[in-house]
Write a protein that holds these residues in place. Structure first.
Motif, short mmCIF file in Angstrom:
data_model
loop_
_atom_site.label_atom_id
_atom_site.label_comp_id
_atom_site.label_asym_id
_atom_site.label_seq_id
_atom_site.Cartn_x
_atom_site.Cartn_y
_atom_site.Cartn_z
N LEU A 138 -2.16 3.06 10.17
CA LEU A 138 -3.30 3.33 11.05
C LEU A 138 -4.45 2.41 10.66
O LEU A 138 -5.15 1.86 11.51
CB LEU A 138 -3.72 4.80 10.92
N GLY A 139 -4.63 2.25 9.36
CA GLY A 139 -5.67 1.34 8.88
C GLY A 139 -5.37 -0.10 9.25
O GLY A 139 -6.24 -0.81 9.76
N LEU A 183 0.83 -1.20 0.00
CA LEU A 183 0.00 0.00 0.00
C LEU A 183 0.87 1.25 0.00
O LEU A 183 0.55 2.25 -0.65
CB LEU A 183 -0.93 0.00 1.22
N LEU A 226 1.75 6.59 7.65
CA LEU A 226 0.97 6.79 8.87
C LEU A 226 -0.48 6.35 8.66
O LEU A 226 -1.07 5.65 9.49
CB LEU A 226 1.02 8.25 9.30
N ILE A 227 -1.04 6.73 7.51
CA ILE A 227 -2.45 6.39 7.28
C ILE A 227 -2.60 4.90 7.02
O ILE A 227 -3.50 4.25 7.55
CB ILE A 227 -3.00 7.17 6.08
N VAL A 228 -1.70 4.37 6.20
CA VAL A 228 -1.79 2.96 5.87
C VAL A 228 -1.71 2.11 7.14
O VAL A 228 -2.54 1.24 7.39
CB VAL A 228 -0.67 2.55 4.89
N LEU A 282 0.89 2.08 -4.02
CA LEU A 282 -0.12 3.13 -4.14
C LEU A 282 0.41 4.47 -3.65
O LEU A 282 -0.27 5.46 -3.73
CB LEU A 282 -1.37 2.74 -3.35
N ARG A 283 1.62 4.45 -3.14
CA ARG A 283 2.27 5.65 -2.64
C ARG A 283 1.38 6.42 -1.66
O ARG A 283 1.14 7.61 -1.77
CB ARG A 283 2.69 6.54 -3.80
N LEU A 284 0.84 5.68 -0.68
CA LEU A 284 0.05 6.30 0.37
C LEU A 284 0.97 6.58 1.56
O LEU A 284 1.96 5.88 1.74
CB LEU A 284 -1.07 5.37 0.79
N PRO A 285 0.63 7.59 2.35
CA PRO A 285 1.48 7.90 3.51
C PRO A 285 1.48 6.73 4.51
O PRO A 285 0.42 6.18 4.82
CB PRO A 285 0.80 9.12 4.15
#
Lengths: 351, 310, 326
Positions: free
Chosen positions: A149-150, A136, A145-147, A140-143
């Protein structure tokens, strides 16, 4: 320190070997804190009880307890060090510990697999979970922290769903319990595993090109890409390794407590992150050492366990609260001191 | 549309969830329970907006849950000691503000990383509270609840107040110079400094504002029940941060809107009651919550990937 | 680096020469609650302190701030190295804590459990305030009585994983199947020991299940939380609230008629009896096989096997709640 990788100077900092002096200073500072803690607890936390037995902090048993109690959090801190060096974060390690614990329990109890197979599969689950984070984050180059956290929520949720919240796996064979409760060569068994992981991570971070790449990514991800570093590969390695180490911590945790349950490792990520940053690793990435992390883990563990041996603290029945308070204070004081030292040095260089 | 893809994707996921609820569990949309739900979430919304602003200036505050508890307990004790509400509210805001000031000073003036500072204050404040209260509830006098109004008036006032506050913050962030400073400092502190903005002062101000908002939120929670549990607000930091980042606030600073946070919080707040209404067993909840968070942020990632490939 | 190491070695030898010893002749009793912030255990503590004063022993009362099985093990291990004389534990996790307790017994420390038992081989006696069976039956019977034997009810618990909560739920379910098949359990919701969350959960439960007749809150913060939700929904009397809790936290709701019954053993007595039993065990006055036990000012208690029985759980309601202040 011959092969210490070249380290980009901090923005605005004077060039030259000052960063190395800083690191050295910070770690010495932390070592001093640790020694002072240790001496204080040794002095005030050791006593002879009415059976004439020396008890408290100064006993070997006690020191081993500290080792055993801080082993899982120490492992998670080691797992987080490379991740944080790349400028990322992994909030999901504590949840993953819980998931791996119940997976292991399920594999051995529900499926009746032999222990080594179940343990190996648990490590694979850890790797897959780390891979999910990595996928992820990199694909998908998502941050991070958010990944994470999920996945923090997801992994804990899967652990609860898997056990329907209620199943507790216990009655593990004695051969397995040795891992968390026994001794080998004079030390608790898990201390050897911890040592092995610590040495491996140290070599990875401080003695290999890959480790150097991690720092470069942490400092300047774009720059790293232009410099021809396979950013995705390095990041994937860091998160997958974190998953595997979390799974190993789950095995040790399960063995130490003799039970696997969905709430294993709840909140451990926070302790681990605290240890890493106390160890001088920059939360923004690029800067930090494995030695620092180890010292950070030790400083917190000695503080937490040592306080519980002080007669005055025991009379207050407030060991946990005080440990929390002092850990917070220690964290601030250490970082402020490090910052101050840096400023002093900068002013001496420039002025 | 393009620019606000994250916000829209959250709104989309929220709309899907609500549509599914309308189909499978229309009972979700009764006025009174829904009003209660919103009133219960109003404090979290205010805190989440504060956290969002802190994240926009490229900092983070994970001590909000503990700040919330400290404000709640002190406000509760004062109210129990007979202080009028008109005096308790400013004190709560003041306490929140000064806790924010402590964080802000450590971050802005000493230059310590905010995650570390607020991690320390998170633990320290929580443990102080444990030490002092040992978990004992504070019983409040009758007149405190609903600010002396009737229940539904009180609930409308809280929801209205929270939405009003969000509107003011949204307007301020967009149209006030001080609001734009937050984005400037969050995007590039050095550039902001060269442009005549004082990054430290902005950072400090944001932390103080965050604390004051937490104080307000704590009061919004205190007036909803006749007792204060010292544990109240534990875990709030995670909810607020999740709402902010799911709602499109970039963790790397300089980007995000209060409206996005509102959407993010509503999405997160709906999950738990939705589980109840859809008769899904509670042990699935965390897993589903994780998936929804990932789904809401994945839209953006997938889209960027497609653009990238193009 | 080298210099600081030398200095630290010097300091170390200095410190070891200043060996600290504080021989203490008083018996040292250590009490481990599931969570020390919980009002239930705070009131246990008051009783145990009274017993410690009566008996002239020293009391340690330490536990996790939140219910945490791993933390409990660490505390027991701290006590083992400290060399306490007797440990009394309210086990968060039956199997988990037993490992540490067995170790304590090997070291010659006496062990009793209270509130929630460990494995039988890990302790000498269990001070049984009310078996999970007793609690489950009391709760379920009371629920059925209030609902007239049929209707929907929901449970709010602390967490899905907490050991005693699971045990109580099992007993509640067993009793329901045996005696009250007309009652239907529609949902179990966790509240993380947060009153505010319990309030939200109860609100959602009432709107999702319009035929809900009763909410059973089996952790202490959930009882006032659920009661507040019922009151705010204007469903006082239509949705009953019962639960396990303390009088002071629930007084106003019981008096308003929102909460019907709060079920609790007398927690102060539990703390008192536990310390009395622990001390008697350590002094060798209480031996396996005894059939009664005399506990100071509380008088005699029956022993069944290795369970010291405190008696049936107590039902607080509108009529008697003012007699109690804890």
């Amino acid at each position: 320190m011959r092969a210490e990788p070249a380290h980009p100077p901090a923005p605005g900092a004077a060039a030259g070997p000052s960063w190395r002096r800083w690191l050295l200073r910070y770690e010495v500072l932390l070592l001093l804190v640790l020694v002072v803690e240790w001496l204080l607890f040794y002095h005030f936390g050791t006593s002879v009880n009415r059976r004439g037995v020396t008890v408290g902090f100064g006993t070997l048993d006690r020191q081993f307890d500290i080792l055993r109690h801080s082993c899982e959090i120490g492992l998670l801190a080691l797992a987080l060090t490379p991740v944080i060096l790349t400028g990322g974060i992994d909030l999901s390690v504590g949840s993953l510990l819980g998931l791996c614990a119940v997976v292991f329990g399920g594999l051995t109890h529900a499926l009746g697999l032999p222990l080594p197979v179940a343990a190996a599969l648990t490590l694979v689950v850890g790797a897959v979970a780390g891979g999910l984070n990595a996928g992820l984050i990199c694909q998908l180059r998502l941050p991070p922290l958010i990944v994470t956290l999920g996945t923090y929520s997801l992994f804990r949720g899967l652990a609860e769903a898997f056990t329907r919240g209620s199943v507790t796996y216990s009655d593990f064979p004695a051969g397995f319990l040795v891992l968390g409760q026994g001794r080998w060569g004079g030390l608790p068994v898990q201390a050897w595993l911890f040592l092995a992981v610590a040495v491996s991570v140290w070599i990875w971070i401080h003695r290999t090109v890959a480790g150097r790449a991690c720092r470069v990514i942490g400092f300047a991800p774009e720059g790293a890409r232009f410099a021809g570093i396979g950013v995705r590969g390095q990041l994937t390695a860091a998160y997958v390794a974190a998953g595997v180490i979390a799974a190993l911590a789950a095995l040790i945790y399960t063995s130490r407590l003799g039970q696997a349950k969905a709430d294993a490792g709840l909140g451990y990520e926070l302790f681990a992150i605290t240890a890493v940053v106390l160890g001088g690793t920059s939360i923004f990435g690029g800067r930090g050492t494995v030695t620092g992390t180890l010292l950070g883990v030790a400083a917190i563990a000695v503080l937490k366990n040592g306080l519980a041996t002080l007669p005055v603290v025991m009379r207050l029945n407030a060991a946990e609260e005080l440990a929390g308070l002092l850990t917070g204070a220690l964290l601030l004081a250490a970082l402020a001191a490090g910052k101050l030292a840096e400023r002093l040095r900068l002013s001496s260089v420039t002025g | 549309m393009n620019r606000w893809i994250r916000e829209w994707s959250v709104v989309g996921v929220l709309a899907l969830l609500l549509a599914y609820l309308a189909w499978r569990a229309p009972a979700f949309f009764q006025l009174q329970p829904l009003l209660s739900l919103l009133a219960r979430e109003a404090p979290s919304l205010v805190v989440a907006c504060g956290v969002a602003m802190v994240i926009i200036v490229r900092q983070i505050d994970i001590s909000v849950g503990s700040q919330f508890s400290v404000c709640s307990v002190i406000a509760g004790l004062l109210a129990a000691a007979g202080w009028p509400l008109a005096a308790v509210v400013p004190v709560a805001v003041l306490i929140g503000g000064s806790l924010g000031l402590v964080n802000g000073l450590l971050v802005a003036w000493l230059g310590l990383p905010s995650i570390v500072v607020t991690l320390a204050t998170l633990v320290a404040l929580r443990q102080c509270l444990n030490l002092v209260r040992q978990g004992e509830f504070v019983n409040l006098p009758e007149r405190i609840q609903w600010l002396g109004l009737s229940q539904s008036q009180g609930q409308w006032l809280l929801v209205g107040g929270a939405v009003g506050l969000v509107a003011v913050l949204a307007w301020g962030l967009r149209h006030l110079a001080a609001g734009r400073w937050l984005y400037a400092v969050g995007s590039d502190a050095e550039a902001a400094r060269l442009a005549g903005i004082r990054p430290r002062a902005v950072t400090l101000g944001t932390f103080v504002l965050m604390g004051a908002l937490t104080g307000i939120a704590a009061m919004m929670n205190v007036v909803q029940s006749p007792q204060v549990q010292p544990l109240t607000g534990s875990g709030l930091e995670l909810k607020a941060i999740a709402a902010a980042v799911v709602g499109g606030v970039a963790i790397s600073g300089g980007r995000g809107t209060v409206w996005g946070v509102l959407a993010g919080l509503l999405l997160l707040a709906c999950i738990s009651p939705a589980m109840v209404h859809l008769h899904i067993d509670a042990y699935w909840e965390k897993a589903i919550q994780g998936l929804i968070i990932l789904a809401a942020v994945m839209v953006e990632g997938l889209r960027r990937r497609r653009n990238h490939a193009r | 680096m080298t210099r600081s190491f030398v200095v630290s070695c010097l300091l170390l030898s200095l410190a070891s020469s200043l060996g600290w010893s504080a021989p203490d002749s008083k018996l040292l009793v250590a009490l481990l609650p599931k969570s020390k912030g919980n009002a239930y255990f705070i009131s246990c503590k008051a009783g145990s302190e009274r017993a410690a004063r009566d008996l002239g022993v020293e009391l340690l009362f330490e536990g996790p701030v939140d219910s945490n099985a791993a933390k409990q093990n660490e505390i027991v291990e701290n006590w083992i190295t400290l060399g306490v004389d007797v440990i009394a534990v309210a086990a968060e996790n039956r199997e988990g804590i037993s490992t540490a307790l067995r170790k304590a017994r090997r070291e010659g420390i006496k062990v009793v459990t209270f509130d929630a038992d460990a494995m039988p081989d890990a302790r000498s006696f269990f001070v049984n305030q009310a078996t999970p069976q007793g609690i489950g039956e009391a709760l379920m019977d009371e629920a059925a009585r209030l609902c007239g034997g049929e209707g929907e009810f929901a449970i709010i618990c602390a967490t899905l994983t907490a050991g005693n909560q699971r045990e109580w739920q099992r007993e509640i379910e067993r009793r329901r199947q045996e005696r009250h098949p007309g009652m239907k359990l529609v949902a179990v919701r966790p509240c993380d020991d947060l009153k505010d969350r319990a309030q939200s959960e109860a609100t959602a439960l009432m709107s999702a299940h319009p035929k809900l007749r009763l909410i059973m809150a089996i952790c202490s913060p959930a009882v006032p939380g659920a009661a507040e939700a019922v009151k705010q929904a204007g469903k006082k009397g239509a949705v009953r609230v019962i639960g396990l809790g303390l009088p002071n936290e629930n007084r106003r709701y019981v008096k308003e008629g929102v909460t019907d019954t709060v079920i609790l053993w007398k927690t102060e007595d539990l703390g008192y009896l536990t310390v009395q039993a622990a001390v008697a065990l350590a002094k060798g006055e209480l031996k396996a096989g005894a059939s009664t036990f005399k506990a100071g000012s509380l008088g005699e208690f029956r022993i069944e096997g290795d369970n010291i029985l405190l008696g049936k759980p107590f039902l607080f309601n509108r009529d008697n709640i003012d007699q109690f202040d804890f």
